[in-house]
Design a protein around this motif. Structure first.
Motif, mmCIF file in Angstrom:
data_model
loop_
_atom_site.group_PDB
_atom_site.id
_atom_site.type_symbol
_atom_site.label_atom_id
_atom_site.label_comp_id
_atom_site.label_asym_id
_atom_site.label_seq_id
_atom_site.Cartn_x
_atom_site.Cartn_y
_atom_site.Cartn_z
ATOM 1 N N ARG A 11 32.761 44.833 36.140
ATOM 2 C CA ARG A 11 34.645 44.293 36.071
ATOM 3 C C ARG A 11 34.725 44.208 37.897
ATOM 4 N N ILE A 12 33.850 44.555 38.658
ATOM 5 C CA ILE A 12 34.055 42.861 39.609
ATOM 6 C C ILE A 12 33.442 42.333 39.085
ATOM 7 N N VAL A 138 40.319 44.618 41.845
ATOM 8 C CA VAL A 138 39.864 45.126 40.844
ATOM 9 C C VAL A 138 40.104 46.659 41.024
ATOM 10 N N ASN A 139 40.805 47.446 39.608
ATOM 11 C CA ASN A 139 40.553 48.853 39.901
ATOM 12 C C ASN A 139 39.227 49.535 38.876
ATOM 13 N N ILE A 140 38.673 49.788 40.044
ATOM 14 C CA ILE A 140 37.382 50.869 39.706
ATOM 15 C C ILE A 140 37.642 52.071 39.970
ATOM 16 N N ILE A 143 38.236 57.633 37.944
ATOM 17 C CA ILE A 143 39.371 58.227 37.496
ATOM 18 C C ILE A 143 38.947 57.518 36.099
ATOM 19 N N THR A 144 39.841 56.475 36.965
ATOM 20 C CA THR A 144 40.026 55.492 35.071
ATOM 21 C C THR A 144 38.962 54.889 34.345
ATOM 22 N N PHE A 145 37.776 55.020 34.778
ATOM 23 C CA PHE A 145 36.702 54.819 34.297
ATOM 24 C C PHE A 145 36.339 56.327 33.454
#
Length: 147
Positions: A11-12, A138-140, A143-145
């Motif tokens: 993602r990054i 970036v949402n890393i 819990i999102t994963f």
């Protein structure tokens, strides 16, 4: 943890590919994550012994193409290592020499924990710098994963 690590690195990477290379500090932090992962993987594989991984740079100005290659290589190497790892291997000690020439011994378990946490720390720094540049972080989050 390692599926999350690979997902977060990807993602990054995608974000950095989309913004160009104007913010060298962000690229330097990301390459540091990836280069440090490579060093630790090398140590886990028993290839260190003060010659190999201690000579690998952990702070280096590398471009996005090198980062892309490192993301792929590190994911493959970690996946292979973890696939072949037995629970009894977690408490084995590995010996290595750090970049300053000092020798250490740590358990495989501790090294694996360090790899996962080290990258998350620096990805947070990257997100902070992106926000300062007016770029959406970036949402890393873990819990999102898992969602």
């Amino acid at each position: 943890m390692y599926e999350h690590l690979n997902w977060a690195n990807q993602r990054i990477l995608e974000t950095l590919q989309s913004i160009g290379d104007e913010n060298q500090d962000v690229f330097r932090l990301f390459s540091h994550i990836l280069l440090a992962e490579k060093v630790w993987i090398t140590r886990l594989q028993g290839l260190d012994s003060s010659m190999d991984s201690s000579r690998l740079p952990i702070w280096s100005d590398v471009d996005i193409e090198v980062c892309t290659e490192l993301v792929i290589q590190n994911e493959e190497s970690l996946t292979t290592f973890l696939t072949n790892l037995a629970n009894t291997d977690l408490d084995k000690l590995i010996s290595y020499t750090n970049s300053k020439g000092k020798e250490f011994k740590n358990s495989v378990r501790d090294v694996l924990t360090h790899i996962a946490l080290h990258g998350q720390y620096h990805r947070g720094q990257i997100n902070s710098r992106l926000r300062a540049e007016g770029i959406e972080p970036v949402n890393i989050d873990f819990i999102t994963f898992v969602r």
